[in-house]
Design an enzyme around this catalytic site. Structure first.
Site, PDB file in Angstrom:
ATOM      1  N   ARG A   1     -16.190  -8.843 -18.501  1.00  0.00           N
ATOM      2  CA  ARG A   1     -16.278 -10.472 -18.954  1.00  0.00           C
ATOM      3  C   ARG A   1     -17.133 -11.299 -18.095  1.00  0.00           C
ATOM      4  NH1 ARG A   1     -10.923 -13.342 -16.623  1.00  0.00           N
ATOM      5  NH2 ARG A   1     -12.148 -12.572 -14.177  1.00  0.00           N
TER       6      ARG A   1
ATOM      7  N   LYS B   1     -13.173  -3.743   2.454  1.00  0.00           N
ATOM      8  CA  LYS B   1     -14.456  -2.624   2.245  1.00  0.00           C
ATOM      9  C   LYS B   1     -15.798  -3.342   2.645  1.00  0.00           C
ATOM     10  CE  LYS B   1     -11.304  -0.015  -0.981  1.00  0.00           C
ATOM     11  NZ  LYS B   1     -10.986   0.559  -2.307  1.00  0.00           N
TER      12      LYS B   1
ATOM     13  N   SER C   1       0.953  -1.190   0.190  1.00  0.00           N
ATOM     14  CA  SER C   1       0.286  -0.202   0.012  1.00  0.00           C
ATOM     15  C   SER C   1       0.766   1.226   0.064  1.00  0.00           C
ATOM     16  CB  SER C   1      -1.327  -0.195   0.942  1.00  0.00           C
ATOM     17  OG  SER C   1      -1.827   0.938   1.263  1.00  0.00           O
TER      18      SER C   1
ATOM     19  N   GLY D   1      -3.395   6.247 -12.462  1.00  0.00           N
ATOM     20  CA  GLY D   1      -4.879   5.889 -11.413  1.00  0.00           C
ATOM     21  C   GLY D   1      -3.737   6.701 -10.198  1.00  0.00           C
TER      22      GLY D   1
HETATM   23  P1  ATR Z   1     -11.769  -4.480  -7.198  1.00  0.00           P
HETATM   24  O1  ATR Z   1     -12.231  -4.278  -6.495  1.00  0.00           O
HETATM   25  O2  ATR Z   1     -10.283  -3.980  -7.460  1.00  0.00           O
HETATM   26  O3  ATR Z   1     -12.701  -3.961  -8.935  1.00  0.00           O
HETATM   27  P2  ATR Z   1     -13.407  -6.799  -8.541  1.00  0.00           P
HETATM   28  O4  ATR Z   1     -14.164  -6.188  -7.679  1.00  0.00           O
HETATM   29  O5  ATR Z   1     -12.465  -8.362  -8.249  1.00  0.00           O
HETATM   30  O6  ATR Z   1     -11.680  -5.950  -7.688  1.00  0.00           O
HETATM   31  O7  ATR Z   1     -13.183  -6.315 -10.249  1.00  0.00           O
HETATM   32  C1  ATR Z   1     -12.181  -6.911 -11.061  1.00  0.00           C
HETATM   33  C2  ATR Z   1     -12.294  -6.386 -12.136  1.00  0.00           C
HETATM   34  O8  ATR Z   1     -11.156  -6.825 -12.830  1.00  0.00           O
HETATM   35  C3  ATR Z   1     -13.787  -7.046 -12.656  1.00  0.00           C
HETATM   36  O9  ATR Z   1     -14.150  -6.911 -13.137  1.00  0.00           O
HETATM   37  C4  ATR Z   1     -13.095  -8.689 -13.261  1.00  0.00           C
HETATM   38  O10 ATR Z   1     -13.378  -9.228 -14.236  1.00  0.00           O
HETATM   39  P3  ATR Z   1     -15.229 -10.860 -13.985  1.00  0.00           P
HETATM   40  O11 ATR Z   1     -16.493  -9.319 -13.146  1.00  0.00           O
HETATM   41  O12 ATR Z   1     -15.643 -10.706 -14.951  1.00  0.00           O
HETATM   42  O13 ATR Z   1     -14.616 -11.099 -13.349  1.00  0.00           O
HETATM   43  C5  ATR Z   1     -11.722  -8.117 -14.088  1.00  0.00           C
HETATM   44  N1  ATR Z   1     -10.530  -8.947 -14.379  1.00  0.00           N
HETATM   45  C6  ATR Z   1     -10.479  -9.575 -13.278  1.00  0.00           C
HETATM   46  N2  ATR Z   1      -9.325 -10.533 -14.179  1.00  0.00           N
HETATM   47  C7  ATR Z   1      -9.910 -10.276 -15.353  1.00  0.00           C
HETATM   48  C8  ATR Z   1      -9.501 -11.009 -17.098  1.00  0.00           C
HETATM   49  N3  ATR Z   1      -8.439 -11.879 -16.575  1.00  0.00           N
HETATM   50  N4  ATR Z   1     -10.162 -10.108 -17.885  1.00  0.00           N
HETATM   51  C9  ATR Z   1     -11.129  -9.859 -18.270  1.00  0.00           C
HETATM   52  N5  ATR Z   1     -11.666  -9.049 -16.395  1.00  0.00           N
HETATM   53  C10 ATR Z   1     -10.541  -9.586 -15.733  1.00  0.00           C
END
Ligand code: ATR
Length: 279
Positions: free
Chosen positions: A151, A64, A13, A239
């Site tokens: 996705r 969270k 962090s 970011g």
């Molecule tokens: P955060 O709290 O950081 O947003 P999260 O809630 O786990 O983390 O969300 C991760 C995001 O990255 C999701 O939109 C996830 O898509 P899915 O909802 O389809 O899982 C996306 N993500 C993670 N790995 C991915 C990959 N290999 N290809 C496309 N999208 C991906």
């Protein structure tokens, strides 16, 4: 005056770098630490923190949602998102808030001070926790249109349903349709993150309406999508600004002072990211 970021893992962090920089700039004697807390100990940690002299806590992945349940009073944003990233202790009351989405908005305004959210359409890659905060804040700032490209289509659809007049869901396979008409593209997924899944490729030249690309991934400092956007003449916003701006109200709440010297902070953080990039 004591505060901390709570997560698991929390080693990487940058919140301590941000708060300790501001403490130092303000000449305050406050302390800001990282606390690795396991899921089963989270509620006890939060309820004991006030007794141990913490003025507040930042909450990060994966706590969270669970941390929200330990709060006595929630802000409207925290309630709507079902997640908190900021906890403060006042007169024995645990107050929960979520400053992530507004942090994103402020990071855009920092680079584009004249932006009108009402006049722009925003395409969001992802439908996870980060997307939820950003979409909520975009909606609050009257964004003209929001497309949610994910996705897992069902997650995009469920999220879009909350903002029916503004948001439209798309499957990642239909990304071309989802990008149509958008002037901003925001990657909220973990794609391209160090140690995370590989990123999709986007040919920004095929989407001339996209004026600005934001990647909430800040490790590595420059993601592949940021590189390809820059090559195509698209403005890129990294970011790190979201992270810094979500920390502003936290610092004010913890230490009662305004954060100072944001420009210097950005160069400190950029240097740190360069070191990490070279690791
Ligand atoms: P955060 O709290 O950081 O947003 P999260 O809630 O786990 O983390 O969300 C991760 C995001 O990255 C999701 O939109 C996830 O898509 P899915 O909802 O389809 O899982 C996306 N993500 C993670 N790995 C991915 C990959 N290999 N290809 C496309 N999208 C991906």
């Amino acid at each position: 005056m004591k505060a901390a970021v709570v997560g698991n893992p929390v080693d990487h962090s940058l919140s301590p770098d941000i708060h300790n920089f501001w403490l130092n700039e303000a000449g305050l004697k406050g302390v800001y630490t990282k606390e690795t807390v396991r899921d089963e100990n989270l509620t006890d940690f939060i309820t004991n923190a006030a007794k141990e002299g913490f003025s507040g806590l930042n909450i990060t992945v994966p706590h969270k949602e669970k941390a929200l349940k330990a709060c006595d009073v929630l802000s409207a944003t925290a309630k709507e998102l079902g997640a908190v990233n900021l906890i403060t202790f006042k007169n024995g009351i645990i107050f929960g808030d979520n400053t992530d989405g507004q942090g994103f908005i402020e990071s855009i305004k920092e680079k584009l001070p004249n932006i009108s959210f009402e006049k722009n359409s925003f395409a969001i890659l992802g439908a996870g926790g980060a997307a939820k905060g950003i979409i909520h804040a975009l909606h609050k700032n009257n964004a003209k249109k929001i497309t949610i490209i994910n996705r897992n289509y069902k997650k995009a659809k469920d999220l879009a349903n909350k903002y029916k007049e503004t948001a439209v869901p798309f499957d990642l396979k239909d990304i071309k349709k989802g990008l149509n008409g958008a002037s901003f593209l925001i990657n909220t997924t973990t794609m391209g993150m160090r140690g995370g899944p590989a990123s999709i490729n986007i040919d920004f030249l095929s989407f001339p309406e996209i004026l600005c690309f934001t990647d909430i991934v800040y490790n590595p400092k420059t993601t592949n999508l940021m590189k390809s956007a820059t090559k195509s003449g698209v403005k890129v916003i990294g970011g790190i600004g979201m992270l810094v701006n979500q920390a502003v109200p936290a610092f004010q709440a913890f230490y009662g002072e305004e954060p100072r010297n944001l420009d210097k902070l950005y160069s400190v953080l950029e240097n740190k990211m360069k070191v990490i990039d070279n690791d």
